[in-house]
Design a protein around this motif. Structure first.
Motif, PDB file in Angstrom:
ATOM      1  N   UNK A 217      29.339  66.299  17.359  1.00 57.82           N
ATOM      2  CA  UNK A 217      28.237  66.289  16.389  1.00 57.82           C
ATOM      3  C   UNK A 217      27.755  64.882  16.108  1.00 57.82           C
TER       4      UNK A 217
ATOM      5  N   UNK B 226      22.160  73.328  -1.494  1.00 57.12           N
ATOM      6  CA  UNK B 226      22.259  74.386  -0.475  1.00 57.12           C
ATOM      7  C   UNK B 226      23.720  74.583  -0.059  1.00 57.12           C
ATOM      8  N   UNK B 227      24.412  73.472   0.200  1.00 60.04           N
ATOM      9  CA  UNK B 227      25.819  73.534   0.612  1.00 60.04           C
ATOM     10  C   UNK B 227      26.649  74.251  -0.461  1.00 60.04           C
TER      11      UNK B 227
ATOM     12  N   UNK C 276      31.945  70.797   3.462  1.00 57.60           N
ATOM     13  CA  UNK C 276      31.345  69.793   4.335  1.00 57.60           C
ATOM     14  C   UNK C 276      31.788  68.404   3.881  1.00 57.60           C
TER      15      UNK C 276
ATOM     16  N   UNK D  37      29.477  63.549   6.578  1.00 51.35           N
ATOM     17  CA  UNK D  37      28.962  64.264   7.747  1.00 51.35           C
ATOM     18  C   UNK D  37      27.556  63.790   8.114  1.00 51.35           C
TER      19      UNK D  37
ATOM     20  N   UNK E 228      25.394  65.354   9.743  1.00 57.27           N
ATOM     21  CA  UNK E 228      24.448  66.468   9.648  1.00 57.27           C
ATOM     22  C   UNK E 228      23.814  66.541   8.250  1.00 57.27           C
ATOM     23  N   UNK E 229      24.539  66.044   7.248  1.00 59.79           N
ATOM     24  CA  UNK E 229      24.018  66.042   5.871  1.00 59.79           C
ATOM     25  C   UNK E 229      22.760  65.155   5.799  1.00 59.79           C
TER      26      UNK E 229
ATOM     27  N   UNK F  52      20.942  64.197   8.375  1.00 57.79           N
ATOM     28  CA  UNK F  52      19.907  64.741   9.259  1.00 57.79           C
ATOM     29  C   UNK F  52      19.130  65.847   8.539  1.00 57.79           C
ATOM     30  N   UNK F  53      19.869  66.700   7.810  1.00 59.81           N
ATOM     31  CA  UNK F  53      19.204  67.787   7.087  1.00 59.81           C
ATOM     32  C   UNK F  53      18.316  67.225   5.980  1.00 59.81           C
TER      33      UNK F  53
ATOM     34  N   UNK G 184      16.791  64.373   5.981  1.00 58.68           N
ATOM     35  CA  UNK G 184      15.619  63.830   6.684  1.00 58.68           C
ATOM     36  C   UNK G 184      14.624  64.945   7.039  1.00 58.68           C
ATOM     37  N   UNK G 185      15.166  66.073   7.531  1.00 57.66           N
ATOM     38  CA  UNK G 185      14.310  67.187   7.928  1.00 57.66           C
ATOM     39  C   UNK G 185      13.590  67.819   6.747  1.00 57.66           C
TER      40      UNK G 185
ATOM     41  N   UNK H 287       9.844  71.457  13.926  1.00 57.10           N
ATOM     42  CA  UNK H 287      10.854  71.103  12.927  1.00 57.10           C
ATOM     43  C   UNK H 287      11.846  72.247  12.714  1.00 57.10           C
TER      44      UNK H 287
ATOM     45  N   UNK I 271      14.846  71.879  14.958  1.00 56.19           N
ATOM     46  CA  UNK I 271      15.751  70.851  14.457  1.00 56.19           C
ATOM     47  C   UNK I 271      16.498  71.358  13.226  1.00 56.19           C
ATOM     48  N   UNK I 272      15.780  72.125  12.386  1.00 61.40           N
ATOM     49  CA  UNK I 272      16.397  72.683  11.180  1.00 61.40           C
ATOM     50  C   UNK I 272      17.521  73.651  11.556  1.00 61.40           C
TER      51      UNK I 272
ATOM     52  N   UNK J 250      20.550  71.782  12.907  1.00 61.65           N
ATOM     53  CA  UNK J 250      21.289  71.043  11.888  1.00 61.65           C
ATOM     54  C   UNK J 250      22.074  71.990  10.971  1.00 61.65           C
TER      55      UNK J 250
ATOM     56  N   UNK K 208      25.149  72.996  12.761  1.00 59.21           N
ATOM     57  CA  UNK K 208      26.182  71.960  12.711  1.00 59.21           C
ATOM     58  C   UNK K 208      26.987  72.022  11.422  1.00 59.21           C
ATOM     59  N   UNK K 209      26.254  72.148  10.309  1.00 63.61           N
ATOM     60  CA  UNK K 209      26.943  72.198   9.017  1.00 63.61           C
ATOM     61  C   UNK K 209      27.826  73.439   8.959  1.00 63.61           C
TER      62      UNK K 209
ATOM     63  N   UNK L 202      29.111  75.074  11.408  1.00 61.51           N
ATOM     64  CA  UNK L 202      30.255  74.919  12.328  1.00 61.51           C
ATOM     65  C   UNK L 202      31.375  74.140  11.652  1.00 61.51           C
ATOM     66  N   UNK L 203      30.995  73.090  10.926  1.00 59.64           N
ATOM     67  CA  UNK L 203      32.010  72.293  10.228  1.00 59.64           C
ATOM     68  C   UNK L 203      32.770  73.165   9.250  1.00 59.64           C
ATOM     69  N   UNK L 204      31.992  73.928   8.479  1.00 60.60           N
ATOM     70  CA  UNK L 204      32.609  74.790   7.484  1.00 60.60           C
ATOM     71  C   UNK L 204      33.527  75.812   8.156  1.00 60.60           C
TER      72      UNK L 204
ATOM     73  N   UNK M   7      36.781  74.543   9.703  1.00 59.24           N
ATOM     74  CA  UNK M   7      37.825  74.182   8.749  1.00 59.24           C
ATOM     75  C   UNK M   7      38.408  75.391   8.039  1.00 59.24           C
TER      76      UNK M   7
END
Lengths: 212, 212
Positions: free
Chosen positions: A86, A111-112, A119, A123, A125-126, A128-129, A131-132, B185, B188-189, B192, B195-196, B198-200, B203
């Protein structure tokens, strides 16, 4: 197989293969003569992985080296490999240097929390999100943001499928390969399937308003 | 607003804005002096869209021009805009020049038939998918392919969400903007969020085998 065949089957030009050999990304073959070496199916598989990381994932040679180092490490845990894969393919993050940017990070963290996701605060990805969300809002497209929670739930389904796929592999080496290939090629696969499905739904979807 | 402010708010450098003005990607502002013009929120929105297509979607200036022409066309149907946006961001397809490549195309057509999708035979996404299936198989990752149908079903859910989002916009111009921004976008959304998630899941996911 000889290098010419390795090149043909992998679709990687011979000079590029030689470069990867010099850089240590690809292990040397078994020497069979002064200027000749023999390569195996393992070489082909690894070369295809490098090619995918470079062409599909857009990774630099340095980033490919980091990912392969994680793959080669003795007994990495799959979630560590996820992190390395990642980090290597993370897009540009957002700097928390304006009120607007801080608002985007707050939105990500909300959101998380709503999703109950665990998370790491570091990370990539945090960022990147954030930014998006920032870019999507600026582009004036609230529609994507209105459906953020639904999209996050779908992403969780995909992630469960990804992990289930990785864990079903016979050994750790195969699991790690699945994580790496699945992260990079899996993104492209999801994007392409979405395109096909969009075509289908845009032609046949119910609820479609009638345009001329 | 003046060009300096447009640059600051869009994060696009002034020389780049001038280039887009010269190339006709961005309409000129209202002249307020010999060397001065005034720009509106519409300019900012359009510039952000161009920036997203360039940076996030990786589109060339020529491809951006094609997409914007579709956006600007009088009364395009949303599915036509989908097609233009898709063609602009299509990855490299596969040539049907070997038995292996023909097998990949056959696999794509079988998937499309199983899903009951209506897809134009000339769709660039068909060739992109064939290329991906080919690469994934070569990289030795059957895991992704084993879950292809599940992934296609998820893609259909996403596409329904995408189209519902586009159709809910108040007018055709906004629908078209949502299609374009959402395609570029939105990819990309989705990546991303995956990815988040997947991390969750890596774990906390149930069914995870215990590694050291």
């Amino acid at each position: 197989m000889r290098m010419a065949e390795l090149s043909r089957r992998s679709e990687v030009p011979v000079p590029t293969i030689k470069y990867y050999l010099r850089e240590g990304l690809l292990p040397t073959g078994v020497r069979t003569g002064r200027n000749q070496a023999d390569y195996t199916e393992d070489h082909l598989r690894r070369l295809t992985m490098i090619r995918a990381l470079r062409n599909v994932g857009g990774l630099s040679v340095t980033a490919v080296r980091d990912v392969l180092a994680a793959v080669d490490a003795d007994g990495p845990r799959p979630h560590q490999v996820f992190r390395v894969a990642q980090e290597a393919i993370a897009g540009p993050g957002l700097e928390e240097d304006s009120a607007e940017a801080r608002a985007a990070f707050a939105e990500v963290d909300e959101l998380i929390a709503r999703m109950g996701w665990r998370i790491a605060p570091t990370s990539p990805a945090r960022g990147t999100l954030a930014r998006l969300l920032h870019d999507i809002r600026r582009a004036g497209d609230e529609g994507l943001l209105d459906t953020l929670d639904e999209r996050a739930e779908i992403a969780e389904q995909v992630a469960e499928l990804d992990l289930r796929t990785a864990w079903s592999r016979p050994d750790l080496a195969a699991q790690v390969r699945t994580v790496v290939v699945g992260t990079v090629l899996g993104d492209a696969l999801a994007t392409t399937l979405r395109r096909l499905a969009q075509q289908h739904v845009s032609l046949t979807g119910s609820g479609r308003p009638d345009h001329r």
